[in-house]
Scaffold this active site. Structure first.
Site, PDB file in Angstrom:
ATOM      1  N   ARG A   1       9.693  -9.063 -18.941  1.00 48.21           N
ATOM      2  CA  ARG A   1       9.208  -7.722 -19.863  1.00 48.21           C
ATOM      3  C   ARG A   1       9.948  -6.792 -19.012  1.00 48.21           C
ATOM      4  O   ARG A   1       9.436  -5.521 -19.517  1.00 48.21           O
ATOM      5  CB  ARG A   1       7.670  -7.746 -19.603  1.00 48.21           C
ATOM      6  CG  ARG A   1       6.914  -8.873 -20.546  1.00 48.21           C
ATOM      7  CD  ARG A   1       5.491  -9.071 -20.005  1.00 48.21           C
ATOM      8  NE  ARG A   1       5.136 -10.083 -20.801  1.00 48.21           N
ATOM      9  CZ  ARG A   1       4.970 -11.252 -20.581  1.00 48.21           C
ATOM     10  NH1 ARG A   1       6.070 -11.981 -19.964  1.00 48.21           N
ATOM     11  NH2 ARG A   1       4.565 -11.837 -21.673  1.00 48.21           N
TER      12      ARG A   1
ATOM     13  N   HIS B   1      -7.022  -9.319  -4.849  1.00 50.90           N
ATOM     14  CA  HIS B   1      -6.321  -7.836  -4.483  1.00 50.90           C
ATOM     15  C   HIS B   1      -5.741  -7.578  -5.780  1.00 50.90           C
ATOM     16  O   HIS B   1      -5.885  -6.351  -6.379  1.00 50.90           O
ATOM     17  CB  HIS B   1      -5.166  -8.131  -3.485  1.00 50.90           C
ATOM     18  CG  HIS B   1      -4.967  -6.675  -2.995  1.00 50.90           C
ATOM     19  ND1 HIS B   1      -3.453  -6.578  -2.803  1.00 50.90           N
ATOM     20  CD2 HIS B   1      -5.296  -5.616  -2.522  1.00 50.90           C
ATOM     21  CE1 HIS B   1      -3.355  -5.282  -2.514  1.00 50.90           C
ATOM     22  NE2 HIS B   1      -4.805  -4.898  -2.144  1.00 50.90           N
TER      23      HIS B   1
ATOM     24  N   ALA C   1       4.712  -2.848 -11.404  1.00 48.55           N
ATOM     25  CA  ALA C   1       4.723  -4.464 -11.811  1.00 48.55           C
ATOM     26  C   ALA C   1       3.625  -4.989 -10.476  1.00 48.55           C
ATOM     27  O   ALA C   1       3.973  -4.859  -9.409  1.00 48.55           O
ATOM     28  CB  ALA C   1       5.850  -4.879 -11.649  1.00 48.55           C
TER      29      ALA C   1
ATOM     30  N   PHE D   1       1.082   4.193 -19.995  1.00 48.62           N
ATOM     31  CA  PHE D   1       0.896   3.167 -18.977  1.00 48.62           C
ATOM     32  C   PHE D   1       1.993   2.179 -19.048  1.00 48.62           C
ATOM     33  O   PHE D   1       1.938   1.435 -20.127  1.00 48.62           O
ATOM     34  CB  PHE D   1      -0.508   2.630 -19.199  1.00 48.62           C
ATOM     35  CG  PHE D   1      -1.026   1.502 -18.373  1.00 48.62           C
ATOM     36  CD1 PHE D   1      -0.889   0.353 -18.619  1.00 48.62           C
ATOM     37  CD2 PHE D   1      -1.559   1.905 -17.304  1.00 48.62           C
ATOM     38  CE1 PHE D   1      -1.309  -0.888 -17.845  1.00 48.62           C
ATOM     39  CE2 PHE D   1      -2.050   0.959 -16.270  1.00 48.62           C
ATOM     40  CZ  PHE D   1      -1.843  -0.306 -16.314  1.00 48.62           C
TER      41      PHE D   1
HETATM   42  N1  LIG Z   1       0.715  -6.494  -4.671  1.00 49.54           N
HETATM   43  C1  LIG Z   1       1.136  -5.403  -5.307  1.00 49.54           C
HETATM   44  C2  LIG Z   1       0.933  -4.043  -4.786  1.00 49.54           C
HETATM   45  N2  LIG Z   1       0.270  -3.951  -3.582  1.00 49.54           N
HETATM   46  C3  LIG Z   1       0.332  -2.524  -2.918  1.00 49.54           C
HETATM   47  C4  LIG Z   1      -0.682  -1.459  -3.524  1.00 49.54           C
HETATM   48  O1  LIG Z   1      -0.194  -1.117  -4.769  1.00 49.54           O
HETATM   49  C5  LIG Z   1      -0.667  -0.415  -2.484  1.00 49.54           C
HETATM   50  O2  LIG Z   1       0.596   0.437  -2.585  1.00 49.54           O
HETATM   51  C6  LIG Z   1      -1.128  -0.697  -1.138  1.00 49.54           C
HETATM   52  O3  LIG Z   1      -2.459  -1.547  -1.232  1.00 49.54           O
HETATM   53  C7  LIG Z   1      -1.456   0.562  -0.017  1.00 49.54           C
HETATM   54  O4  LIG Z   1      -2.098   1.477  -0.950  1.00 49.54           O
HETATM   55  N3  LIG Z   1       1.418  -2.938  -5.434  1.00 49.54           N
HETATM   56  C8  LIG Z   1       2.309  -3.240  -6.796  1.00 49.54           C
HETATM   57  O5  LIG Z   1       2.742  -1.956  -7.196  1.00 49.54           O
HETATM   58  N4  LIG Z   1       2.343  -4.381  -7.221  1.00 49.54           N
HETATM   59  C9  LIG Z   1       1.934  -5.422  -6.546  1.00 49.54           C
HETATM   60  O6  LIG Z   1       2.095  -6.726  -7.026  1.00 49.54           O
HETATM   61  C1  LIG Z   2      -1.300  -7.850  -6.503  1.00 48.20           C
HETATM   62  C2  LIG Z   2      -1.253  -8.048  -5.097  1.00 48.20           C
HETATM   63  O1  LIG Z   2      -1.597  -7.232  -4.130  1.00 48.20           O
HETATM   64  C3  LIG Z   2      -0.899  -9.426  -4.430  1.00 48.20           C
HETATM   65  O2  LIG Z   2       0.547  -9.437  -4.798  1.00 48.20           O
HETATM   66  C4  LIG Z   2      -1.028  -9.716  -2.938  1.00 48.20           C
HETATM   67  O3  LIG Z   2      -1.001 -10.882  -3.039  1.00 48.20           O
HETATM   68  P1  LIG Z   2      -2.184 -11.819  -1.973  1.00 48.20           P
HETATM   69  O4  LIG Z   2      -3.254 -11.624  -3.145  1.00 48.20           O
HETATM   70  O5  LIG Z   2      -1.623 -13.335  -2.120  1.00 48.20           O
HETATM   71  O6  LIG Z   2      -2.656 -11.013  -0.853  1.00 48.20           O
END
Ligand SMILES: Nc1c(NC[C@H](O)[C@H](O)[C@H](O)CO)[nH]c(=O)[nH]c1=O
Ligand SMILES: CC(=O)[C@@H](O)COP(=O)(O)O
Length: 154
Positions: free
Chosen positions: A127, A88, A80, A113
């Site tokens: 979902r 990011h 998710a 996926f």
């Molecule tokens: N922001 C979310 C992340 N961020 C973490 C990255 O997936 C990863 O673990 C990190 O950058 C270290 O390599 N991951 C999710 O699964 N969902 C998010 O919303």
């Molecule tokens: C998908 C992500 O990495 C997100 O949750 C990170 O949050 P931010 O863009 O506010 O640092």
């Protein structure tokens, strides 16, 4: 039900589930839906193995390791990714999807996926078993259909 599972040897099929623990309140529900669906189509608990990674970005690495090991007949991915304040989100979504597609196209075994990419937690929860269904369940069914296709082609 027979149509989905009729074309591969279901009794000894091995399914791997790679799930990201980030947003675990959502992804744990995806795993529940996936395991229930696999059971509904006849796979026993010992035919399904769940592998946990920290976040969606780590999923392709785990999938590659499992593909290289060659012990699974199908692999599904669950996660998710929820939008934040920065870009990011976009980097993760695009690169994780690309990585999983590349692994899929190796053509060893099907990789499906099941990674939610949403604007907020509410959309993700909807979902993961609420009014929009369970992405884990649908990803599991898609995997069985692809495994059956593999049995039909091979
Ligand atoms: N922001 C979310 C992340 N961020 C973490 C990255 O997936 C990863 O673990 C990190 O950058 C270290 O390599 N991951 C999710 O699964 N969902 C998010 O919303
Ligand atoms: C998908 C992500 O990495 C997100 O949750 C990170 O949050 P931010 O863009 O506010 O640092």
């Amino acid at each position: 039900m027979e149509e989905i599972t009729g074309k591969f040897n279901q009794s000894n099929a091995r399914v791997g589930i790679v799930v990201a623990d980030f947003n675990g309140a959502v992804t744990s529900k995806l795993v529940t839906g996936a395991v229930a669906t696999l059971a509904k189509f006849g796979l026993a608990d010992d035919q399904v193995t769940v592998f946990h990674v920290p976040g969606a970005f780590e999923i392709p690495f785990a999938v590659k390791k499992l593909l290289d090991k060659g012990e699974f007949d199908g692999i599904m991915t669950l996660g998710a990714v929820i939008k934040g304040e920065t870009d990011h989100y976009d980097l993760i979504c695009q690169n994780v999807a690309r990585g999983i597609m590349e692994l899929n196209l190796q053509g060893k075994v099907p990789v499906t996926f099941g990674i939610l990419t949403t604007d907020n937690i509410e959309q993700a929860m909807q979902r993961a078993g609420l009014k929009m269904g369970n992405e884990g369940a649908s990803t599991a069914q898609s995997l069985l259909e692809m495994m059956s296709l593999g049995g039909q082609i091979n």
